[in-house]
Design an enzyme around this catalytic site. Sequence first.
Site, PDB file in Angstrom:
ATOM      1  N   LYS A 281       0.679   3.889   7.582  1.00 16.19           N
ATOM      2  CA  LYS A 281       0.455   3.301   6.265  1.00 16.19           C
ATOM      3  C   LYS A 281       0.931   1.855   6.273  1.00 16.19           C
ATOM      4  O   LYS A 281       2.029   1.554   6.737  1.00 16.19           O
ATOM      5  CB  LYS A 281       1.220   4.110   5.212  1.00 16.19           C
ATOM      6  N   GLU A 368       1.121  19.905  -9.122  1.00 18.94           N
ATOM      7  CA  GLU A 368       1.558  19.963 -10.515  1.00 18.94           C
ATOM      8  C   GLU A 368       1.610  21.392 -11.045  1.00 18.94           C
ATOM      9  O   GLU A 368       2.505  21.739 -11.841  1.00 18.94           O
ATOM     10  CB  GLU A 368       0.621  19.115 -11.382  1.00 18.94           C
ATOM     11  N   ARG A 396      -3.488  18.755 -14.748  1.00 13.69           N
ATOM     12  CA  ARG A 396      -3.770  19.662 -13.640  1.00 13.69           C
ATOM     13  C   ARG A 396      -2.933  20.939 -13.714  1.00 13.69           C
ATOM     14  O   ARG A 396      -3.214  21.909 -13.017  1.00 13.69           O
ATOM     15  CB  ARG A 396      -3.515  18.946 -12.316  1.00 13.69           C
TER      16      ARG A 396
END
Length: 633
Positions: A281, A368, A396
């Site tokens: 990343k 979630e 969600r």
Amino acid sequence: MHLSEITHPNQLHGLSIKELQDIARQIREKHLQTIATSGGHLGPGLGVVELTLGLYQTLDLDRDKVTWDVGHQAYPHKLITGRYDRFHTLRQKDGVAGYLKRCENKFDHFGAGHASTSISSALGMALARDAKGENFKCVAVIGDGALTGGMALEAINHAGHLPNTNLLVVLNDNEMSISHNVGAISGYLNKMRLSDPVQFLKGSLEEQFANIFGHGFDPEMKRLKEGMKRLAVPKVGAVFEELGFTYMGPVDGHNLEDLISTFNQAHEITGPVLVHVATTKGKGYEIAEKDRVGYHAQKPFDLATGKAYPSKKPTPPSYSKVFAETLIKIAEEDARVIGITAAMATGTGLNKLHDKLPEQYIDVGIAEQHAVTLAAGLACEEMRPVVAIYSTFLQRGYDQIIHDVCIQNLPVFFCLDRAGIVGADGPTHQGLYDIAYLRCIPNMVVMAPKDEAEMQQMLVTGVNHNGPIAMRYPRGSGYGVALADEGWEPIEIGKAELLRNGDDLLLLGYGTMVYPAMQVAEILSEHGIEATVVNARFTKPLDTEMILPLAQQIGKVVTLEEGCIMGGFGSAAIEAFMDNDVVVPVKRLGVPDKLVDHAKPDESKADLGLTPPQMAETIRQAFFSQERSTVSV
């Protein structure tokens, strides 16, 4: 070839590795320059440049379909699909979106801002292809962070039972979501990346071969090397293989030659295939590589130093910071308080709780649904879970809120960060629906502070409440009001606050619209219209003891909210009036039945007519215009 000349990804076909490397360099330069100037997501896109170029070398994008999980890693995709000339408008009003949008570009095959959707959508496309007797490739690119989401695992489980359905899943493994990944899946992938046999077979064997024979592996030897890798590390990919996928990798995500070779091999295999690609990343920008959390996204910054440009004037602390620091002090006094986040530690501020009280902090990853039911389990055992999730992401976990928390009337405290209009992230991230989707659930209390000081009080209120309760608060800085270091008094559930008296109009403000309501009252006063202003604090239960008499006495009511009008705070007020036979005209001000696109919050509010001067004029036209003889509810 210059990057600006590429308007179709098929133009990559036939380019040499050297030419592709040059395109990769240009993509990183453009990406860095753009984000340094205007701000936005940085690390995710830098990490997938070679992955994107290598994959698109092996696809015909006039026919083949690619779905990207969480579109902020698809900035290189945007730069080679005709958006180079407009890329400087990224995340700006009427500019290039920060996520993928089907309506923006024909190569954005599926739009999404939430994680863990790519495999499901790509599988759906593959099944539709087969049902219609068509022939094209379907590819899902998913990060290892998004793989922690249950929906991704559900899709893998489904695809693995379809041995004749061709589907390629590219696992972009950079050990990160926004923050560092957590959980067993992340740990397993890390072992795969770092196991000694894999490291040896990735490099040393080929180096020794070159030393002996004077050249690297030919294609046959490369295939032999992959076979040896599987024999040497039988556990690598075992989980995916057992689930019905052909596993390939790990592949160096920054080696174009290896990527292209692997993707070409994967396309020849029948059934679902998973290619495990190891990336870094922030690749290509050393500062971002070293701080992969901090440079996931950035405000405008100096490329040379990596430091954000200082604000022109001091800003008050953010709501997230006040939330975190207040919660820490509450948690220090009460060991039952447990902060829970779903891979948004830095965004919600709970990383501060982790640093100070790690035993009272839980990060579940991008999950979630699990976060909500985990909190329910904690509450069953007399703990006080505080679930800090962005408004858009709590959607969600909606079934779990109803089924696992509210039906059982458990003391779970939901803290909804980024509620309201959030700006540059656009429709997928606007926190506009939580008032409506929470207030209809039995046992749920729903509240919103007018400022950061009132939020401190509501934190105490929520932690002490013996049932489900939710607090929404906005992104960004507070108002700079004085904050208390301790001794916060809880607010009585369902108790509003009278801020201003006036005989001509009743303004009911909720949360972030309370201060604007005061501004509206001042503007109206200049026109001889005097308004009463109430800080509702609670949309459920509504303070009918205060509001109903005021509405009946004054005779004209305006509700103000930073959320969807349909089913929102204004609807709650109208329902209360109707249920109690209070017949008064009501004007609701909020977000109409439309999607709010990416722009600065103030720009969006202006477009929606939600600035104080606009709202004051709307009210004048509705209730005090000489041309109007009737007022509709």
